[in-house]
Motif scaffolding. Structure first.
Motif, PDB file in Angstrom:
ATOM      1  N   LEU A  18      10.897   1.492   5.138  1.00 51.80           N
ATOM      2  CA  LEU A  18      10.043   2.142   6.218  1.00 51.80           C
ATOM      3  C   LEU A  18       8.647   3.622   5.978  1.00 51.80           C
ATOM      4  N   PRO A  19      10.101   4.248   4.823  1.00 50.81           N
ATOM      5  CA  PRO A  19       8.917   5.724   4.396  1.00 50.81           C
ATOM      6  C   PRO A  19       7.930   5.081   3.477  1.00 50.81           C
ATOM      7  N   HIS A  20       8.065   3.562   3.033  1.00 48.28           N
ATOM      8  CA  HIS A  20       7.038   3.531   2.310  1.00 48.28           C
ATOM      9  C   HIS A  20       5.950   2.657   2.248  1.00 48.28           C
ATOM     10  N   GLU A  21       5.505   2.731   3.870  1.00 44.91           N
ATOM     11  CA  GLU A  21       4.854   1.829   4.607  1.00 44.91           C
ATOM     12  C   GLU A  21       3.211   1.966   3.892  1.00 44.91           C
ATOM     13  N   GLY A  22       3.338   3.387   3.964  1.00 46.06           N
ATOM     14  CA  GLY A  22       1.921   4.332   3.359  1.00 46.06           C
ATOM     15  C   GLY A  22       1.963   3.951   2.588  1.00 46.06           C
ATOM     16  N   ALA A  23       2.404   3.981   1.396  1.00 42.91           N
ATOM     17  CA  ALA A  23       2.043   3.558  -0.225  1.00 42.91           C
ATOM     18  C   ALA A  23       1.874   2.560  -0.289  1.00 42.91           C
ATOM     19  N   LEU A  24       2.489   1.599   0.169  1.00 42.95           N
ATOM     20  CA  LEU A  24       2.409  -0.496  -0.153  1.00 42.95           C
ATOM     21  C   LEU A  24       0.122  -0.017   0.667  1.00 42.95           C
ATOM     22  N   ARG A  25       0.635  -0.181   2.207  1.00 42.64           N
ATOM     23  CA  ARG A  25      -0.376   0.519   2.373  1.00 42.64           C
ATOM     24  C   ARG A  25      -1.893   0.827   1.571  1.00 42.64           C
ATOM     25  N   SER A  26      -1.723   1.668   0.669  1.00 41.80           N
ATOM     26  CA  SER A  26      -2.293   2.197  -0.053  1.00 41.80           C
ATOM     27  C   SER A  26      -2.712   1.694  -1.515  1.00 41.80           C
ATOM     28  N   ARG A  27      -1.764   0.856  -1.834  1.00 45.28           N
ATOM     29  CA  ARG A  27      -1.471   0.028  -3.033  1.00 45.28           C
ATOM     30  C   ARG A  27      -2.471  -1.396  -3.038  1.00 45.28           C
ATOM     31  N   LEU A  28      -1.988  -1.449  -1.885  1.00 47.68           N
ATOM     32  CA  LEU A  28      -2.773  -3.064  -1.272  1.00 47.68           C
ATOM     33  C   LEU A  28      -4.281  -2.809  -0.547  1.00 47.68           C
ATOM     34  N   ARG A  29      -4.146  -1.911  -0.241  1.00 49.77           N
ATOM     35  CA  ARG A  29      -5.910  -1.593  -0.223  1.00 49.77           C
ATOM     36  C   ARG A  29      -6.996  -1.353  -1.350  1.00 49.77           C
ATOM     37  N   ARG A  30      -6.500  -0.678  -2.376  1.00 52.60           N
ATOM     38  CA  ARG A  30      -6.758  -1.252  -3.550  1.00 52.60           C
ATOM     39  C   ARG A  30      -7.290  -2.320  -4.741  1.00 52.60           C
ATOM     40  N   VAL A  31      -6.406  -3.578  -4.311  1.00 51.71           N
ATOM     41  CA  VAL A  31      -5.744  -4.614  -4.779  1.00 51.71           C
ATOM     42  C   VAL A  31      -6.992  -5.620  -3.596  1.00 51.71           C
ATOM     43  N   VAL A  32      -6.401  -5.758  -2.618  1.00 52.41           N
ATOM     44  CA  VAL A  32      -7.180  -6.531  -1.106  1.00 52.41           C
ATOM     45  C   VAL A  32      -8.325  -6.210  -0.519  1.00 52.41           C
ATOM     46  N   SER A  33      -9.014  -7.296  -0.777  1.00 52.45           N
ATOM     47  CA  SER A  33     -10.377  -6.334  -0.057  1.00 52.45           C
ATOM     48  C   SER A  33     -10.823  -6.604   1.216  1.00 52.45           C
ATOM     49  N   ARG A  34     -10.153  -7.016   1.819  1.00 54.36           N
ATOM     50  CA  ARG A  34     -10.302  -6.951   3.485  1.00 54.36           C
ATOM     51  C   ARG A  34      -9.258  -6.378   3.781  1.00 54.36           C
ATOM     52  N   SER A  35      -9.785  -5.539   4.847  1.00 55.08           N
ATOM     53  CA  SER A  35      -8.509  -4.785   5.365  1.00 55.08           C
ATOM     54  C   SER A  35      -8.067  -5.119   6.516  1.00 55.08           C
ATOM     55  N   GLN A  36      -8.239  -6.119   7.164  1.00 56.29           N
ATOM     56  CA  GLN A  36      -7.152  -6.983   8.239  1.00 56.29           C
ATOM     57  C   GLN A  36      -6.316  -8.380   7.260  1.00 56.29           C
ATOM     58  N   ASP A  37      -6.540  -8.222   5.833  1.00 56.68           N
ATOM     59  CA  ASP A  37      -6.089  -9.057   5.241  1.00 56.68           C
ATOM     60  C   ASP A  37      -4.659  -8.067   4.452  1.00 56.68           C
ATOM     61  N   VAL A  38      -4.949  -6.678   4.103  1.00 55.46           N
ATOM     62  CA  VAL A  38      -4.028  -5.203   4.129  1.00 55.46           C
ATOM     63  C   VAL A  38      -2.717  -4.973   5.256  1.00 55.46           C
ATOM     64  N   ASP A  39      -3.446  -5.189   6.855  1.00 54.46           N
ATOM     65  CA  ASP A  39      -2.575  -4.979   7.820  1.00 54.46           C
ATOM     66  C   ASP A  39      -1.716  -6.474   7.878  1.00 54.46           C
ATOM     67  N   ASP A  40      -2.444  -7.545   7.818  1.00 55.02           N
ATOM     68  CA  ASP A  40      -1.779  -8.726   7.790  1.00 55.02           C
ATOM     69  C   ASP A  40      -0.298  -9.052   6.428  1.00 55.02           C
ATOM     70  N   LEU A  41      -0.801  -8.622   5.362  1.00 56.86           N
ATOM     71  CA  LEU A  41       0.649  -8.472   4.214  1.00 56.86           C
ATOM     72  C   LEU A  41       1.063  -7.186   4.247  1.00 56.86           C
ATOM     73  N   VAL A  42       0.494  -6.335   4.743  1.00 56.88           N
ATOM     74  CA  VAL A  42       2.070  -5.088   5.103  1.00 56.88           C
ATOM     75  C   VAL A  42       2.569  -5.708   6.277  1.00 56.88           C
TER      76      VAL A  42
END
Length: 93
Positions: A18-42
């Motif tokens: 759980l403490p790494h959720e923010g870092a994961l979300r941040s990294r995925l935002r740089r890789v994935v184009s749509r924010s909806q996809d980021v939420d789903d992936l996280v």
């Protein structure tokens, strides 16, 4: 699963993942184009980490979580490639 093993898994998840959720979300935002996809992936990464994590073997929760994300992205890229090949085949017909 008994109550103690569920509690142990939940404690492991809270401390190691759980403490790494923010870092994961941040990294995925740089890789994935749509924010909806980021939420789903996280959400999918967190679910898989909780469900499949071997709490006795996963030494680094962050590495485990990021490996899940990497594998999901690879699987998604493979599916897109397959879909695009099917689309091209359909256009030939």
């Amino acid at each position: 699963m008994d109550v103690e093993s569920i509690r142990a898994r939940l404690d492991w998840f809270k401390q190691a993942i759980l403490p790494h959720e923010g870092a994961l979300r941040s990294r995925l935002r740089r890789v994935v184009s749509r924010s909806q996809d980021v939420d789903d992936l996280v959400a999918e990464c967190m679910t898989r980490a909780y469900a499949n994590g071997d709490i006795h073997r996963a030494h680094s929760g962050k590495a485990f979580l990021f490996q899940i994300a990497r594998n999901l992205l690879i699987d998604e890229a493979r599916r897109e490639k397959i879909v695009s090949l099917e689309l091209v085949a359909g256009l030939d017909v």
